[in-house]
Design an enzyme around this catalytic site. Structure first.
Site, short mmCIF file in Angstrom:
data_model
loop_
_atom_site.label_atom_id
_atom_site.label_comp_id
_atom_site.label_asym_id
_atom_site.label_seq_id
_atom_site.Cartn_x
_atom_site.Cartn_y
_atom_site.Cartn_z
N ASP A 1 50.10 28.32 8.48
CA ASP A 1 48.65 28.42 8.31
C ASP A 1 48.10 29.47 9.27
O ASP A 1 48.69 29.75 10.32
CB ASP A 1 47.99 27.07 8.57
CG ASP A 1 48.42 26.01 7.59
OD1 ASP A 1 48.76 26.36 6.45
OD2 ASP A 1 48.42 24.81 7.97
N ARG A 2 46.93 29.99 8.95
CA ARG A 2 46.34 31.07 9.76
C ARG A 2 46.21 30.67 11.22
O ARG A 2 46.49 31.46 12.13
CB ARG A 2 44.98 31.46 9.20
CG ARG A 2 44.29 32.59 9.96
CD ARG A 2 43.06 33.07 9.24
NE ARG A 2 42.06 32.02 9.12
CZ ARG A 2 41.11 31.78 10.04
NH1 ARG A 2 41.05 32.51 11.13
NH2 ARG A 2 40.23 30.83 9.85
#
Length: 291
Positions: free
Chosen positions: A134-135
């Site tokens: 995930d970012r």
């Protein structure tokens, strides 16, 4: 990166080059690509390479080589930011990704993803992330540098361990597993939930230390569902600290090392796999910023 990878093999039996390569684990997709390019397959005699067709006969013990090449490489906008490449060879790179960097160049992060940062280092290439973070998750991940490497890594077992800070005081067994299916919540963007009609997801956990308002925990994955750790630990009632999507009490925290944190407290700390070309056991470690 020049987009071309040369690989050499010794035929283990008499047969067509196509059969020899299939036995070496070269996928049908790659073999089809070799069929279309003149000089992509060669027989080696006295160190001289002679182009052959994929349907040509090869005798047991003869050497052949192939050239795997990416066609129609499209330009990737370059992003001049640091990217921590902890290991790199002709076939793959292991990246220690910083938090805040998206892995996939989607609309919301176009021009500001890991692909763009790597394009600034490698110039134009075909982007093939093997495992995605995930970012706002930091840590180790793999990017394949050719089609063969990507296909083999994607179908092989990759050991992944994470460390996190989780909200609350943990009650229960300090070591265990969560075997709960996960599915996407319709109409709620990227958010997932535990649901009986979801895809099976298995997460192993081990509680490390309990602090005043949160505890540290290690996770390892048997499956790789989107947001798997975040969904599973929030389902147990201990969402990740600073997780804006799954923690209703989301707020900045002071970490055990005294640093302030305002993003989900999740880090990919260890990754282990078999090298897709030479078969070596590969293992890498990374320390999180929050412990």
């Amino acid at each position: 990166m020049n987009g071309v990878r040369r690989l050499e093999y010794v035929a283990k039996f008499d047969g067509k080059a196509d059969d020899i390569l299939e036995a070496e684990g070269i996928s049908s997709t790659i073999r089809t690509g070799l069929r279309k390019r003149l000089g992509a397959i060669c027989k080696i005699t006295s160190e001289i390479e002679t182009p052959i067709r994929i349907i040509d006969y090869v005798s047991c013990g003869e050497r052949i080589c192939i050239y795997i090449q990416d066609d129609n490489i499209k330009p990737i906008p370059k992003w001049d930011v640091p990217v921590n490449i902890v290991y790199e060879d002709e076939d793959l790179a292991v990246i220690d990704k910083s938090a805040g960097m998206a892995v996939i160049p989607v609309k919301n992060h176009y021009g500001r993803s890991l692909a763009n940062a790597l394009a600034n280092v490698w110039t134009d290439f075909v982007y093939r992330p093997v495992n995605r973070l995930d970012r706002d998750t930091s840590g180790l991940m793999i990017v394949a540098k050719n089609q063969l490497s990507h296909s083999r890594l994607s179908s092989s077992h990759i050991e992944r361990e994470y460390v996190a800070l989780c909200e609350g005081h943990f009650c229960g067994d300090e070591v265990g597993l969560i075997d709960k299916p996960i599915k996407r919540i319709t109409g709620d963007g990227m958010k997932r939930c535990v649901a009986q009609d979801g895809d099976r997801a298995i997460t192993h956990y081990r509680v490390l230390n309990q602090y005043d308002e949160y505890f540290s925990c290690e996770f390892s994955l048997e499956t790789g569902r989107t947001h798997q750790i975040r969904v599973h630990i929030s389902y147990l009632g201990y969402p990740l600290c600073c997780d804006r999507l799954y923690n209703p009490n989301c707020r900045p925290i002071v970490c055990p090392n005294g640093k302030m944190l305002d993003r989900q407290a999740l880090h990919s700390k260890r990754i282990s796999f078999i090298h897709p070309i030479d078969g070596r056991k590969m293992e890498f470690f990374s320390s999180p910023e929050f412990i």
